[in-house]
Design a protein around this motif. Structure first.
Motif, PDB file in Angstrom:
ATOM      1  N   ASP A  90     -22.460 -21.340   2.536  1.00  0.00           N
ATOM      2  CA  ASP A  90     -21.590 -20.617   2.029  1.00  0.00           C
ATOM      3  C   ASP A  90     -19.908 -20.734   1.666  1.00  0.00           C
ATOM      4  O   ASP A  90     -19.399 -20.502   0.852  1.00  0.00           O
ATOM      5  N   ARG A 123     -19.655 -23.454  -0.630  1.00  0.00           N
ATOM      6  CA  ARG A 123     -19.682 -22.861  -2.225  1.00  0.00           C
ATOM      7  C   ARG A 123     -18.567 -22.141  -2.352  1.00  0.00           C
ATOM      8  O   ARG A 123     -17.795 -22.240  -3.512  1.00  0.00           O
ATOM      9  N   LYS A 146     -20.848 -32.557 -10.238  1.00  0.00           N
ATOM     10  CA  LYS A 146     -21.148 -31.205  -9.673  1.00  0.00           C
ATOM     11  C   LYS A 146     -19.934 -30.480 -10.018  1.00  0.00           C
ATOM     12  O   LYS A 146     -20.380 -29.183 -10.580  1.00  0.00           O
ATOM     13  N   GLU A 162     -20.262 -29.586 -13.674  1.00  0.00           N
ATOM     14  CA  GLU A 162     -21.061 -28.503 -13.978  1.00  0.00           C
ATOM     15  C   GLU A 162     -20.666 -27.150 -13.884  1.00  0.00           C
ATOM     16  O   GLU A 162     -20.577 -26.307 -14.478  1.00  0.00           O
TER      17      GLU A 162
END
Lengths: 450, 345
Positions: free
Chosen positions: B162, B165, B192, B195
């Protein structure tokens, strides 16, 4: 007979450059990354709209047609053979699972009536008080048993698109179901089929609005507490016998044995713990005598009832766990098996049925479930049972004791309760199964209009 | 052969007391004098594998060639996670590869004079200066958003997904802000981050015309995903492979028959990449076969023979405009055997 299974991006076939090979060169499956799923989910509203163009009654009819196509068209024999070869299920069990899925599709009207408690969703005046809380149902599926797919079928009839991550060893059944639905007239856009990795599974679970995930305890723990994700972890299903009927225990051995061993013991509905107030040694012995002689048979043999392990290492691990943890308990089946628990047959690894007589719930082999016919048998006074059984997907309680029945009915850790000698795998179509899908996908609100 | 001549000149430079650095002069005293024994590039195998601890344990001054003595140097660091990172010093090297690479960029993707944005590891990395130099070399300026890969690796290793992220969102949000408020045509980032950025902003509508990517594994399906789904065929895509010790290896433009498999070519003769048999590292593997990536860096600022990267790749045939071998589908060593903590970058 190698086949390729494409991903389906809201109905559109997508052949990825990333493919995994299935066991024995039976086929390859396109793998997609989480980014593709996230991108497609931005269009899920359109998929939902496409499905809603039909009435519930039309979709129920299409489900029935899809069921016939699933069961009878598109070379079912190849499907049976392929699924059997990749999953280890004998042909007879694959066929039984097919029929189970077919029944759900054929009886979809009845299933919806059970889920909605008779609500007429096509009635223009009442349905407005119910509204779907999501544009899609996400599904992270297991590989253990094809019939588990019957859980999501009502979503299509209710008009909610599905976004499926198939189990690694079992892409066949959801793919075949989707093709059957499309052939029956359902809009292809209502079906997402995304073989993917953990990140992709996580994207499905977090972004679909509502999702079901099947997995072990660690998956259960990861998503527990998220109201939009329904976790289907281990079933820990049980058979309990009450003090009032324990004297008649020999009558119930058939039902208990079936609960343990049906579907190769692979279903979360299969009983894995038997709790009785007395006669535990005799009951364990009777079950062992009944189940121990079950041996692997050729996959195509109609009498085959054991499933092979697609991944032999899993069988090794289970067998090792059982052997290492046996101290203090007895493998009652060992005496009747005439050989080791784990063995090879036709080149595949099997575990023979195992009944363990455990001294208490605290024993490491009590209240465990494994991917083969396995159960522990525990003796304890009836009044202590509810304290110990814990979360149980199905409990079959064999009793006529009304006081205890009331206690059982009020006991929330039981998902599905059978009173009387009903095998734990028996499903009644007008009863919600493993959580009410309608209540999960829809919400009620007050509505007035002038 | 050009490489042979160039190689000999670099050997002469690094092993002559008037120009060489303390480390290699001392090494020659304890081993052999390469100026006498090394005739062609094939003699590279007379050197042992360069050890990465030499770049960790020794003070940077041991790498200063006599010819550069007295000139302050840049200190660049490799990725690193814990402990002392590898350091490489330099003066002008970082500019050469990138000036050469500029010639491979299409004007319509990276219009001269229009601004760039770099979203990725800045900090003590050579890449940060190199990207800015490349932009400047094309008459452009560059905005920067930092991403600390060491922190991301720690978070992932500690299973704090988490947090990882949240950190990635923090980085992406800053980039979105720049794209919304400033006119940017060229973007450098990692796959990454690209995206994640494209999920929050329509890159083409934001003005982005070219994307230059590097820093991580790009398997064919990932490349296809970026081209088709992220850039939607509208934006030029330039995958690269590079690091602080080598510089920049550009990729050959994709052809349909490549099926999105990217082949990179080292900036020879300043750096040479070979794909070697991991069990017998003096041998290269055959074309089309997987092996371990071995890097040799050959500039006047830095000599690094036979450094074994922690990467594996497929060896590919030379392909115009390159007359030397390429390395394809580079990925962390042993990717097939174990799960790699590669992070978000």
């Amino acid at each position: 007979m190698a086949q390729h299974i494409s991903a389906l991006r809201l109905g559109r076939p997508y052949q990825s450059l990333d493919q995994i090979e299935l066991k024995d060169g039976l086929g390859t499956v396109s793998q997609v990354n989480a980014g593709i799923i996230r991108k497609d989910l931005k269009q899920i509203g359109e998929a939902h709209a496409a499905l809603k163009k039909f009435t519930v009654a039309q979709r129920v009819d299409m489900c029935a047609l899809a069921g016939d196509i699933f069961l009878n068209s598109n070379d079912p024999q190849t499907y049976v053979e392929t699924l059997s070869a990749t999953s280890g299920l004998p042909h007879s069990l694959v066929r039984r699972n097919m029929h189970r899925i077919h029944s759900v599709l054929a009886n979809m009207g009845e299933v919806l009536r059970g889920l909605t408690r008779g609500l007429d969703l096509d009635d223009e005046t009442s349905p407005y008080s119910f509204f779907p809380v999501t544009h899609s149902l996400g599904l992270v599926m297991p590989s253990n048993s094809p019939a588990v797919n019957s859980l999501w079928l009502p979503a299509i009839a209710l008009g909610i698109p599905v976004v499926i991550k198939p189990g690694r060893d079992e892409p066949w059944t959801p793919y075949r179901l989707i093709q059957s639905f499309i052939a029956a007239g359902m809009p292809a856009a209502a079906f997402g089929f995304y073989p993917t990795d953990h990140e992709g599974a996580d994207a499905i679970l977090r972004l679909c609005g509502r999702a079901l995930v099947f997995g072990d305890q660690s998956i259960s723990d990861k998503y527990a507490g998220n109201p939009s994700i329904q976790v289907h972890g281990p079933g820990h299903s049980k058979v309990l016998i009450g003090e009032d009927l324990i004297g008649r225990w020999p009558e119930f051995i058939d039902v208990i044995a079936e609960s343990i061993a049906a579907n190769g013991g692979r279903s979360c509905l299969c009983a894995s713990t038997i709790v009785v107030p007395s006669h535990a040694d005799e009951i364990a012995d009777a079950l062992a005598r009944r189940l121990a002689p079950i041996v692997p048979l050729p996959a195509a043999d109609p009498d085959a009832s054991l499933s092979a392990f697609a991944n032999p290492q899993m069988a090794d691990a289970i067998d090792a766990t059982l052997e290492q943890s046996l101290t203090g308990a007895v493998d009652v089946t060992a005496a009747y098996r005439h050989g080791p628990r784990k063995g090879l047959f036709d080149g595949a690894t099997y575990l023979r049925p195992t009944i363990i007589r455990c001294p208490s719930f605290e024993h490491p082999l009590a209240n465990r479930e494994f991917l083969f016919p396995y159960a522990s048998v525990i003796e304890m006074p009836q009044e202590m049972m509810l304290e110990h059984i814990g979360p149980s997907l199905v409990v079959t309680a064999i009793t006529s004791d009304e006081g205890w029945i009331r206690e059982l009915m009020e006991f929330t850790p039981i998902d599905r309760l059978n009173i009387g000698p009903i095998p734990t795998l028996t499903i009644s179509w007008d009863q919600p199964h493993e959580g009410n899908l309608f209540e999960f996908l829809y919400k009620r609100r007050a509505f007035q209009r002038v | 052969m050009i490489l042979d001549e160039y190689f000999r000149s670099i050997i002469d430079w690094h092993f002559s007391p008037e120009t060489g650095c303390p480390f290699w002069l001392d090494w020659a005293n304890r081993n052999f004098d390469p100026r006498e024994e090394v005739k062609t590039f094939a003699d590279l195998s007379k050197f042992p594998h360069f050890q990465d601890e030499w770049l960790r344990d020794l003070q940077p001054e041991v790498w200063v060639p006599a010819a550069f003595r007295g000139q302050p140097f840049n200190i660049f660091e490799t990725g690193g996670t814990t402990g002392m990172p590898k350091q490489r010093i330099g003066w002008h090297d970082y500019k050469f590869d990138y000036e050469e690479f500029s010639g491979k960029l299409d004007e319509q993707h990276f219009p001269r004079g229009e601004a760039w944005l770099m979203v990725g590891p800045t900090g003590p990395r050579r890449l940060r200066l190199a990207i800015e130099h490349l932009a400047n070399f094309r008459g452009s300026s560059c905005y920067f958003i930092d991403l600390d890969p060491r922190w991301v690796k720690k978070l992932i290793a500690a299973k704090q997904f988490d947090q990882a992220r949240a950190y990635m969102d923090h980085v992406v949000d800053q980039a979105v802000t720049i794209l919304k408020h400033r006119k940017v045509a060229g973007l450098f980032t990692t796959p990454k981050l690209l995206e994640a950025l494209a999920e929050k902003v329509n890159l083409y509508q934001a003005g982005v015309r070219g994307v230059f990517c590097g820093g991580t594994t790009m398997a064919p399906q990932s490349v296809r995903f970026i081209i088709e789904e992220v850039l939607e065929g509208n934006i030029g895509f330039y995958p690269t492979y590079g690091n602080t010790l080598m510089g920049l290896a550009a990729s050959a433009p994709l052809r349909p028959e490549d099926h999105y498999s990217i082949t990179y070519f080292a900036p020879q003769p300043r750096a040479v990449l070979r794909v070697v048999n991991p069990l017998q590292t003096t041998e290269t593997v055959g074309y089309g076969e997987w092996g371990r990536v071995e890097l040799t860096t050959l500039t006047k600022e830095f000599f690094m023979p036979r450094f074994l990267e922690r990467d594996e790749a497929i060896r590919r045939e030379p392909r115009a405009p390159y007359t030397w071998d390429g390395v394809a589908e580079v990925r962390p060593l042993g990717s097939m055997e174990k799960l790699i903590v590669e992070g978000v970058y």
